[in-house]
Design an enzyme around this catalytic site. Structure first.
Site, PDB file in Angstrom:
ATOM      1  N   ASP A  68      36.124  31.482  34.155  1.00 48.08           N
ATOM      2  CA  ASP A  68      37.513  31.387  34.573  1.00 48.08           C
ATOM      3  C   ASP A  68      38.215  32.693  34.219  1.00 48.08           C
ATOM      4  OD1 ASP A  68      40.185  30.854  34.976  1.00 48.08           O
ATOM      5  OD2 ASP A  68      40.190  28.926  33.948  1.00 48.08           O
ATOM      6  N   TYR A 157      52.003  28.739  44.680  1.00 50.28           N
ATOM      7  CA  TYR A 157      51.059  29.635  45.363  1.00 50.28           C
ATOM      8  C   TYR A 157      51.761  30.902  45.847  1.00 50.28           C
ATOM      9  CZ  TYR A 157      47.443  31.175  48.681  1.00 50.28           C
ATOM     10  OH  TYR A 157      46.495  31.897  49.359  1.00 50.28           O
ATOM     11  N   LYS A 161      51.145  34.781  44.292  1.00 49.37           N
ATOM     12  CA  LYS A 161      50.669  35.911  45.082  1.00 49.37           C
ATOM     13  C   LYS A 161      51.676  37.065  45.067  1.00 49.37           C
ATOM     14  CE  LYS A 161      46.685  34.407  46.505  1.00 49.37           C
ATOM     15  NZ  LYS A 161      45.423  35.082  46.105  1.00 49.37           N
ATOM     16  N   TYR A 171      50.219  48.551  37.970  1.00 44.25           N
ATOM     17  CA  TYR A 171      49.038  49.242  37.439  1.00 44.25           C
ATOM     18  C   TYR A 171      48.738  50.503  38.260  1.00 44.25           C
ATOM     19  CZ  TYR A 171      47.192  46.434  33.611  1.00 44.25           C
ATOM     20  OH  TYR A 171      46.995  45.846  32.378  1.00 44.25           O
TER      21      TYR A 171
END
Length: 338
Positions: A68, A157, A161, A171
């Site tokens: 996971d 959901y 996203k 990043y």
């Protein structure tokens, strides 16, 4: 392994694919094996199925980790690329496991971005057309910021996203990490689950069981369906492009849900009726990708027309064991126009 095979193995690029036992993840595994990569597949199997990748287990350039990514990610050795496709992707799944959906989009993405940074790997994340919510523009270009209800049933959901995209870009800009973002529109093909709540397998499953097809709302909502092989090609090209901003990958051929239900009835040769039920909360009224960027940047556009792709997909579902078909809890079944 002889000396030549050892050298070849050491020279292979190594790619980590999360969500590898799922519908799209398994097709990605196939593609990168075909391209002679060493594929490190990872899945917690909460919605994935090992049957989707069992044909790869005997290969020396394939390995599988049952893990996971929301908890931790450790992969020994070099990693050149990461494809992050670990996430529930159907309404039935993410309504059943909302917390896990949020975690894999946030904590899982953070863990994998950290791994990419440590390994010096390029990372591509699987985003979705759901970031556009119930859109006020059609077709949806990448510059459209969306119309999303963050506290509605689909918010777990959609917002997972959207956060995933934001974290990935952070990043990229702060750490200089090489990242890519694909926004995936409705995709179909072999290895979809009949009982995952998406409209295409729901319609075909109902037809195969001799049930009436259920359309939600008045059937004027639209979707645009992309065959899986086309999608995988688009993702492959995006990974090796020089473009870090989000790119839509999907088929811009739009169809209403009512017309699509009638198309499935003709395909299956059945005589069921179409029945309408109340539209679920926040269900998008329109879904059609603007693929201008994909065409210009990647030289990509879909090649498989819907009639051809649906025939292949229908034959796949017909080949499934009858017991699997009946596993769908169709008496109380609700699908969504996704």
């Amino acid at each position: 392994m002889n000396a030549d095979q050892l050298v070849s193995s050491q020279q292979r690029k190594r790619i980590l694919i999360t969500g590898a036992a799922g519908f799209l993840g398994s097709h990605l595994c196939d593609r990168f094996i075909k391209e002679d990569f060493h594929v490190v597949a990872m899945d917690n199997l909460i919605t994935g199925d090992l049957q989707n990748i069992s044909h790869l287990f005997h290969l020396e350039n394939f390995e599988f980790y049952h893990n996971d990514v929301s908890k931790f990610v450790h992969v020994p050795g070099k990693i050149d690329y990461i494809l992050h496709f670990a996430s529930p992707a159907s309404p039935i799944d993410y309504l059943k496991i909302p917390i896990q959906t949020l975690k894999v989009g946030s904590l899982g993405t953070h863990n994998l971005l950290g791994l990419a940074k440590a390994k010096g790997a390029r990372m591509l994340i699987a985003s979705t057309s759901e970031v556009y919510g119930d859109p006020s523009v059609n077709p949806q270009p990448e510059e459209y910021w969306g119309n999303v209800n963050p506290v509605g049933p689909r918010g777990v959901y959609d917002e997972a996203k959207r956060f995933q995209e934001a974290m990935t870009m952070a990043y990229h800009t702060f750490h200089g990490l090489e990242t890519r973002i694909v926004r995936i529109f409705n995709t179909y093909g072999p290895r979809m689950r009949l009982n995952d709540g998406r409209v295409l397998p729901a319609f075909i499953g109902q037809a195969l069981r001799g049930e009436d097809l259920t359309v939600f709302g008045d059937g004027t909502q639209t979707r645009s369906f992309c065959y899986v092989d086309d999608l995988i090609e688009g993702i492959y090209r995006l990974l090796f492009s020089d473009y870090a901003q989000p790119v839509n990958i999907g088929n811009p051929e739009e169809i209403t849900m009512m017309d699509f239900a009638e198309e499935i009835i003709r395909l299956t040769g059945t005589t069921q009726k179409i029945i309408c039920k109340e539209l679920p909360t926040d269900d998008p009224k329109q879904r059609r990708p603007d693929i201008t960027k994909a065409r210009a940047l990647l030289g990509w556009e879909p090649k498989v027309n819907r009639a051809e792709g649906l025939k292949i997909t229908y034959e796949y579902f017909r080949s499934l064991p009858a017991a699997l078909l009946e596993q769908t809890e169709h008496k109380n079944f609700v699908h969504y126009n996704k």
